[in-house]
Design a protein around this motif. Sequence first.
Motif, mmCIF file in Angstrom:
data_model
loop_
_atom_site.group_PDB
_atom_site.id
_atom_site.type_symbol
_atom_site.label_atom_id
_atom_site.label_comp_id
_atom_site.label_asym_id
_atom_site.label_seq_id
_atom_site.Cartn_x
_atom_site.Cartn_y
_atom_site.Cartn_z
ATOM 1 N N GLY A 70 0.975 -1.089 -0.055
ATOM 2 C CA GLY A 70 -0.177 -0.176 0.016
ATOM 3 C C GLY A 70 0.791 1.285 0.024
ATOM 4 N N LEU A 71 2.239 1.118 -0.349
ATOM 5 C CA LEU A 71 3.053 2.370 -0.476
ATOM 6 C C LEU A 71 3.377 2.644 -1.764
ATOM 7 N N SER A 72 3.870 3.798 -2.033
ATOM 8 C CA SER A 72 4.545 4.327 -3.267
ATOM 9 C C SER A 72 5.721 3.611 -3.516
ATOM 10 N N PRO A 73 5.959 3.233 -4.935
ATOM 11 C CA PRO A 73 7.070 2.263 -5.402
ATOM 12 C C PRO A 73 8.615 3.159 -4.890
ATOM 13 N N GLY A 74 8.403 4.374 -4.583
ATOM 14 C CA GLY A 74 9.845 5.055 -4.226
ATOM 15 C C GLY A 74 9.805 5.134 -2.485
ATOM 16 N N SER A 75 8.811 4.690 -1.739
ATOM 17 C CA SER A 75 9.006 4.633 -0.295
ATOM 18 C C SER A 75 10.031 3.936 0.215
ATOM 19 N N GLY A 76 10.375 4.273 1.407
ATOM 20 C CA GLY A 76 11.272 3.537 2.058
ATOM 21 C C GLY A 76 10.805 2.325 2.473
ATOM 22 N N ASN A 77 11.718 1.481 3.321
ATOM 23 C CA ASN A 77 11.343 0.095 3.663
ATOM 24 C C ASN A 77 11.222 0.180 5.173
ATOM 25 N N ALA A 78 11.206 1.266 5.723
ATOM 26 C CA ALA A 78 11.008 1.493 7.182
ATOM 27 C C ALA A 78 10.084 2.936 7.518
ATOM 28 N N PHE A 79 9.650 2.955 8.589
ATOM 29 C CA PHE A 79 8.733 4.083 8.934
ATOM 30 C C PHE A 79 8.991 4.421 10.610
ATOM 31 N N CYS A 80 8.612 5.593 10.830
ATOM 32 C CA CYS A 80 8.425 5.836 12.593
ATOM 33 C C CYS A 80 7.130 5.557 13.040
ATOM 34 N N ASP A 81 6.792 4.817 13.859
ATOM 35 C CA ASP A 81 5.461 4.370 14.446
ATOM 36 C C ASP A 81 4.643 5.470 15.057
ATOM 37 N N THR A 82 5.355 6.785 15.368
ATOM 38 C CA THR A 82 4.784 7.710 15.787
ATOM 39 C C THR A 82 4.553 8.869 14.892
ATOM 40 N N CYS A 83 5.502 9.544 14.083
ATOM 41 C CA CYS A 83 5.435 10.688 13.262
ATOM 42 C C CYS A 83 5.180 10.066 11.691
ATOM 43 N N GLU A 84 5.646 8.803 11.496
ATOM 44 C CA GLU A 84 5.237 8.352 10.240
ATOM 45 C C GLU A 84 6.479 8.939 9.328
ATOM 46 N N ALA A 85 7.713 9.318 9.923
ATOM 47 C CA ALA A 85 8.846 9.687 9.043
ATOM 48 C C ALA A 85 9.123 8.453 8.260
ATOM 49 N N ASP A 86 9.596 8.611 6.774
ATOM 50 C CA ASP A 86 9.814 7.569 5.976
ATOM 51 C C ASP A 86 11.350 7.465 5.875
ATOM 52 N N TYR A 87 11.674 6.249 6.003
ATOM 53 C CA TYR A 87 13.188 5.822 6.161
ATOM 54 C C TYR A 87 13.589 4.878 4.994
ATOM 55 N N TYR A 88 14.770 4.570 4.493
ATOM 56 C CA TYR A 88 15.111 3.659 3.731
ATOM 57 C C TYR A 88 16.249 3.017 4.457
ATOM 58 N N ILE A 89 16.252 1.905 4.747
ATOM 59 C CA ILE A 89 17.441 1.121 5.383
ATOM 60 C C ILE A 89 18.028 -0.190 4.798
ATOM 61 N N ASP A 90 19.418 0.064 4.705
ATOM 62 C CA ASP A 90 20.288 -1.046 4.036
ATOM 63 C C ASP A 90 21.311 -1.417 4.987
ATOM 64 N N GLY A 91 20.963 -2.370 5.567
ATOM 65 C CA GLY A 91 22.087 -2.846 6.504
ATOM 66 C C GLY A 91 22.327 -1.890 7.744
ATOM 67 N N GLU A 92 23.473 -1.252 7.751
ATOM 68 C CA GLU A 92 23.438 -0.039 8.736
ATOM 69 C C GLU A 92 23.448 1.417 8.227
ATOM 70 N N LYS A 93 23.136 1.168 6.989
ATOM 71 C CA LYS A 93 22.918 2.495 6.135
ATOM 72 C C LYS A 93 21.546 2.900 6.293
ATOM 73 N N VAL A 94 21.490 4.331 6.512
ATOM 74 C CA VAL A 94 20.010 4.785 6.597
ATOM 75 C C VAL A 94 19.733 6.152 5.715
ATOM 76 N N THR A 95 18.732 6.193 5.237
ATOM 77 C CA THR A 95 18.278 7.655 4.637
ATOM 78 C C THR A 95 16.825 7.932 5.083
ATOM 79 N N LEU A 96 16.903 9.268 5.644
ATOM 80 C CA LEU A 96 15.544 9.764 5.865
ATOM 81 C C LEU A 96 14.953 10.268 4.545
ATOM 82 N N GLN A 97 13.959 9.925 4.138
ATOM 83 C CA GLN A 97 13.268 10.301 2.746
ATOM 84 C C GLN A 97 11.944 11.234 2.875
ATOM 85 N N GLY A 98 11.514 11.275 4.054
ATOM 86 C CA GLY A 98 10.459 12.420 4.036
ATOM 87 C C GLY A 98 9.960 12.402 5.531
#
Length: 738
Positions: free
Chosen positions: A488-516
Amino acid sequence: MSAEAEALSPGTILSERFEVHCTLGRGGFGIVYLAQDLDRRDSCVVKELAPTGFIREESGLLRLPHESTGESQKLRQRFLDEAKIISKLNVPGVLPVRAFFHENGTAYFVSDYLEDASTLDHMIKQEGRLDGEGALDILFQIIEILDAVHAAGILHRDIKPSNILIDRKGRAHLIDFGAAREWHADSTTHHTILYTPGYAPMEQLSERARRGPATDIYALCATAYHMLSGECPPSATDRAAGLPLPHVIRLRPDLESSVAEAIMQGLELNMADRPQSIQDLRLLIGKPSDPKTGRSKMADFDRRAYELQHFSCRPKQCPSCGHILAAPKPLKRMACPVCQKGTIRMHKLSDRLCPSCRAGVLHQKRNVWPLLCCPVCNEGILESHKKKLLGKEYIHTCLSCEAVLEGTETEVKLISTGKRKTTLTIGTTMPADQWRTANKRSEIVNVCDGCHAQYDLIYDGRWLEAYTPKKRTRESYYAEEWARIAAGLSPGSGNAFCDTCEADYYIDGEKVTLQGAHRDAFGFADRYMGRLLTIEDLRWLGVGKTSPNPGIACTSCLTEFDTGPTGLILVSSPSPVLAKLEGKEMAHADWCRAAKDLPTQQQEDSFYLSFDESILDAYESGDIHFDSKGKDGIAWKSNADRFRLEGEDWIEDGTGVLTIRAQDFVFGGLIRKTITPLSEVVGAWSDEGHLMLKMRNGLTWAFKVPFVELSISLKSGRRQVQLGAESLARRIEAQILG
């Protein structure tokens, strides 16, 4: 294998539309081609994502063997995200993006082609340094482009002469934006491969440093320096190591001083010392040489002295915002740095979940022999069984259109077209693989066991939506992207999220990018959105600690200090006043003073000396008078001995009171006085305690005057300064020249 991918061969057609003609250039991040747009029948430019390390196979496919699949996919996504953003810009000087797409295992975007345009880099190589008028014309054009780009919330990130095109009419165009390049640079230790030395500021060569409009301003001013001097500035790292940067005015004496100073300030190594916006740069370029009068300087000192008298500072008070400084405690692992309340959790993503019905499971099946997909309706699944128990012939019946085929692998005959209208005729016979390729179906197909949706595997690893019970879009995505759609996500969404503020993250091993992020209470998203960090980085950056050294940080504005041998060393601060002092060490109370533009304890004596000098400047410029109320406009009053010059001898000419007023000066006693208009004075200077006046009639007078006290009442209290013949001469000179 070569470390650089080979360029595509001329004649290669991309996206069934763009035919490659030749290679225009390449760098550490990609390859640029001149191509023909077969739809619009004109030339265009195709940019291919091909960083150093990508390897091209004979099929044309690009692979990145040394990076994880997820990171390679994320790089492609960021490259196309940037193209999407630029495509929405309507900024003169930024070439329109007409298409962007995945192909060959990488990503492409296509922009307009400027015929007969030349890069600024080529112009400088051909002509040497540009004439002042031409260089400033290009500079001002890029300033206008950047102003619009920054207003849209975008940084260019890679301004340099090779990324500026000049068309035949002399118009400048900014090309090759670098958000994806910056993300990739942070994933490697080879920043200099992706950034050209001389144009990249220090913060762009660090994984964790903050970027902003001042980052682009450094590169812009480096480009202006190159245009005007003919020489690229030394790299930021070399300058930090002590290599000097010659002032541009020495290389171009014909340059206006305000422009030269603006360029040099834009090249400051410390980001906080540069103009913080394009508007600030414009103001510097047009800045008057001396904006402050003597009175305004004195008033500024008076204000600071008054504030210093009433200054107080609480222990652990943040100098920037007044909140609390404390030794940061890192966030818990996987705590969200955006809201500092929630936890970052992985989405439950599965590349086996059907993106169409979001309930069924995808099964990989081979579409070779016996055939899996119906070649008549191109939607249904064939149910196959042997015609005879031990025979080699199969009967295939479509579960959707009820078409029937039968035969062997080498010869399959259409027996019935079923319920669908088709151009195929009964009796048509072809080998099984020809039936498959005629309908452009793949050898491997993902089939949903629930809704029977089908996804064909494309040669570059993407899955093409071949059939769904819903409206078909014929979209193609990588498995990771389909998994997001299935969740139910957009194809460019990350693979992780904050369960409170719903910030969008992409995580690959120990590397992480805040996407939105929907909210940004602590400014974390503003500073680090889109940056490649580590999970450990999030723990410290989220509480304002960017330095690896022990120290303290503000719980509110994230002003940060390292603990030094004798005080606090400023690491960073959002305060413009403090930011200019990054790297300095002072006591806590002195930092609180500095934040208010007040002198430190060690600077107080020199501050008050400068305060007195500002009072003298105000007096000498005529802004304040000798009498404290200034009601009579008296510039001077004291006893004096007068001498006149006759030949080479000085003749004593009386003793009396010398009074200098706004329009004249008076000399004499109670009974006899002479009044002389100041308009008769053509020159004033001092010599060994004597006031020297050159008169219009040729006479020269000398007045021996004592030191007198100027007492002035200010907000900070009464101050006294000593006036002598030198100050008086300057005052008269200012009056007669004024």
